[in-house]
Design an enzyme around this catalytic site. Structure first.
Site, PDB file in Angstrom:
ATOM      1  N   SER A  23      11.316  -2.195  -8.886  1.00 26.80           N
ATOM      2  CA  SER A  23      12.154  -1.400  -8.002  1.00 26.80           C
ATOM      3  C   SER A  23      13.339  -0.915  -8.817  1.00 26.80           C
ATOM      4  O   SER A  23      13.668  -1.505  -9.861  1.00 26.80           O
ATOM      5  CB  SER A  23      12.631  -2.247  -6.819  1.00 26.80           C
ATOM      6  OG  SER A  23      13.606  -1.548  -6.056  1.00 26.80           O
ATOM      7  N   ARG A  24      13.975   0.138  -8.358  1.00 21.77           N
ATOM      8  CA  ARG A  24      15.211   0.562  -9.011  1.00 21.77           C
ATOM      9  C   ARG A  24      16.346  -0.395  -8.686  1.00 21.77           C
ATOM     10  O   ARG A  24      17.426  -0.329  -9.271  1.00 21.77           O
ATOM     11  CB  ARG A  24      15.545   1.986  -8.583  1.00 21.77           C
ATOM     12  CG  ARG A  24      14.624   3.011  -9.229  1.00 21.77           C
ATOM     13  CD  ARG A  24      14.796   4.390  -8.670  1.00 21.77           C
ATOM     14  NE  ARG A  24      13.990   5.367  -9.400  1.00 21.77           N
ATOM     15  CZ  ARG A  24      13.617   6.526  -8.933  1.00 21.77           C
ATOM     16  NH1 ARG A  24      13.973   6.881  -7.718  1.00 21.77           N
ATOM     17  NH2 ARG A  24      12.885   7.337  -9.661  1.00 21.77           N
TER      18      ARG A  24
ATOM     19  N   LEU B 262       4.962   5.185  -3.896  1.00 19.83           N
ATOM     20  CA  LEU B 262       6.230   5.909  -3.824  1.00 19.83           C
ATOM     21  C   LEU B 262       6.155   7.041  -2.809  1.00 19.83           C
ATOM     22  O   LEU B 262       5.074   7.428  -2.372  1.00 19.83           O
ATOM     23  CB  LEU B 262       6.567   6.482  -5.205  1.00 19.83           C
ATOM     24  CG  LEU B 262       6.915   5.467  -6.294  1.00 19.83           C
ATOM     25  CD1 LEU B 262       6.866   6.123  -7.662  1.00 19.83           C
ATOM     26  CD2 LEU B 262       8.289   4.854  -6.037  1.00 19.83           C
TER      27      LEU B 262
ATOM     28  N   LYS C  21      -2.128   8.290  -0.979  1.00 24.28           N
ATOM     29  CA  LYS C  21      -2.341   9.677  -0.584  1.00 24.28           C
ATOM     30  C   LYS C  21      -1.035  10.215   0.022  1.00 24.28           C
ATOM     31  O   LYS C  21      -0.197   9.424   0.463  1.00 24.28           O
ATOM     32  CB  LYS C  21      -3.523   9.770   0.397  1.00 24.28           C
ATOM     33  CG  LYS C  21      -3.462   8.790   1.589  1.00 24.28           C
ATOM     34  CD  LYS C  21      -2.451   9.206   2.620  1.00 24.28           C
ATOM     35  CE  LYS C  21      -1.922   8.060   3.395  1.00 24.28           C
ATOM     36  NZ  LYS C  21      -0.667   8.423   4.100  1.00 24.28           N
TER      37      LYS C  21
ATOM     38  N   ASP D 100       0.908  13.024   5.902  1.00 26.47           N
ATOM     39  CA  ASP D 100       0.855  11.571   6.028  1.00 26.47           C
ATOM     40  C   ASP D 100      -0.474  11.074   6.580  1.00 26.47           C
ATOM     41  O   ASP D 100      -1.058  10.126   6.054  1.00 26.47           O
ATOM     42  CB  ASP D 100       2.008  11.079   6.912  1.00 26.47           C
ATOM     43  CG  ASP D 100       2.108   9.563   6.933  1.00 26.47           C
ATOM     44  OD1 ASP D 100       1.945   8.943   5.868  1.00 26.47           O
ATOM     45  OD2 ASP D 100       2.339   8.994   8.018  1.00 26.47           O
TER      46      ASP D 100
END
Length: 329
Positions: free
Chosen positions: A36-37, A74, A97, A178
Site C-alpha cells: 500500500s502507499r 487498484l 476488470k 464496474d
C-alpha cells in the site's frame, strides 16, 4: 509442488475480503506479499490475512525478486499503468476488470505483451471459472436448448457513497465499467462471437457524473443480448438464456457464495429441472487456473484479445448512449 508466489498491489476491499482469501485456499499459488502507499495499512492487512511480507509502496513490491506474479485490484484508471510496470519487472499479472478504460489502453498491453511473450496477463473475470458457468457453457455448446437466440441479464446494487471509487468518473467509475462489463462478457461467451453492433442508454448521476443505470442491446446477427446494470437500485442479479428448444436461468450468476450451493434451471420443452453445484470459491478456482497457466507455460485462460474485444464492445455502448445511434462493434 512448486507454487506461484503472488504479491497484491493495494489493500483494496475486494482483495482483502474476497480474492486474497480465495487465493490462499488455492493449491498451486500463495499470497506472499501485499503493499500500500500507506505502510501501516499494508502491515495491518498482512497481519490480518497472514501474509508474510508488507511493503509501503507498489514499487518496492515489484522489486521483490521472490514474487512471481501480482494481483491488481487498484481503481480502474490505474490498471494499465501498473500492469505495464509489473510486466517491466517480469511479473505475471492478474488484473481486476475492466482491463483498461478503453480499447486503446488495452491495445497498449497487447503491444507490450508482444515484447514479453513469456508473461501471462489475465483479466479477472472470476465468474467464468465457477462450475455453474462451466456447465452452462457446456450445455449451450452441446445444443441442450437448441440454438441460443436471446440473453436477458440484470445486475444491480445500491451505492451512493461519494467517496467510493465506483462513483468517481475520473477513475473509471459507473455501472457499465464496474458490472455491466460482466454482462457484455457473458454475452460474448455464450454466443461464442463478437456482437455486430451495440445500442446503449444511460442515466447519469447528477453529482457523480457516472452512469448509475445503463441498459444495452448487443446484436449478434439474429441473436440478441439485452441487459441492465445499476449502481443505485436494489441489489439483484439474474441471467436468462433462451434457445429454440429450451432455457437456462442462472440464479446467482456473478457473486456466487463460496459457502453455499448454487443452482441453474434448465428448461427443455415443458420440463424444468434444477442443477445444483456444491459450494466452491470462484476466486480460488480463478487463482488455481491462472497459476497453472504460469507453471505449465500455457496461454492465459482469458486472453488479452478477449479483454480487448470486451472493452471494444463497452466503448461502443458508451458511444451509442452519447449519440443515440447504433454503433458497430
Amino acid at each position: 509442488m512448486k507454487k506461484i508466489r503472488i504479491g497484491v498491489l493495494s489493500t483494496a476491499k475486494i482483495g482483502r475480503t474476497k480474492v486474497i482469501p480465495g487465493m490462499q485456499r488455492a493449491n498451486n499459488c500463495e499470497v506472499a506479499a501485499i503493499c500500500s502507499r500507506d505502510a501501516q495499512a499494508a502491515s495491518r492487512a498482512a497481519e490480518e490475512l497472514g501474509i508474510p511480507k508488507a511493503y509501503g509502496s507498489y514499487e518496492d513490491l515489484l522489486a521483490d525478486r521472490d514474487i512471481d506474479a501480482v494481483y491488481i485490484p487498484l481503481p480502474n484508471h490505474l490498471h494499465v499503468e501498473w500492469t505495464l510496470k509489473a510486466m517491466a519487472r517480469n511479473k505475471h499479472v492478474l488484473c481486476e476488470k475492466p482491463m483498461g478504460l478503453n480499447d486503446g489502453e488495452v491495445n497498449r498491453l497487447i503491444n507490450a505483451l508482444a515484447a514479453h511473450p513469456d508473461i501471462k496477463v489475465m483479466e479477472a473475470f472470476m465468474y467464468r471459472f465457477h462450475p455453474q458457468w462451466v456447465e452452462t457453457k457446456r450445455l449451450v455448446d452441446q445444443g441442450a436448448i437448441g440454438a441460443p437466440t436471446a440473453i436477458q441479464s440484470f445486475f444491480s446494487y445500491f451505492n451512493n457513497d461519494p467517496g467510493n471509487i465506483r462513483n468517481k468518473a475520473d477513475m473509471g467509475g459507473g455501472g457499465l465499467m464496474d458490472i455491466g462489463c460482466y454482462q457484455v462478457s457473458l454475452s460474448r461467451l455464450l454466443f461464442n462471437a463478437q456482437p455486430r453492433r451495440a445500442f446503449g442508454w444511460m442515466d447519469k448521476d447528477p453529482c457523480f457524473c457516472t452512469d448509475r443505470t445503463f441498459s444495452g442491446m448487443l446484436d449478434f446477427g439474429g441473436r440478441l443480448s439485452t441487459f441492465t446494470c445499476s449502481t443505485q437500485l436494489a441489489p439483484y442479479q439474474r441471467v436468462n438464456l433462451l434457445g429454440e428448444q429450451g432455457r437456462i436461468e442462472i440464479i446467482i450468476p456473478f457473486n456466487a457464495p463460496p459457502d453455499a450451493p448454487t443452482e441453474i434451471l434448465l428448461q427443455q420443452g415443458d420440463e424444468t429441472k434444477a442443477i445444483t453445484f456444491d459450494p466452491c470459491d470462484q476466486y480460488t478456482l480463478q487463482a488455481d487456473t491462472f497459476a497453472q497457466s504460469i507453471l505449465e507455460d500455457t496461454p492465459a485462460p482469458i486472453s488479452i484479445m478477449d479483454s480487448f474485444a470486451n472493452q471494444h464492445t463497452v466503448d461502443a455502448l458508451f458511444q451509442s448512449a452519447e449519440t443515440g445511434t447504433w454503433q458497430n462493434c
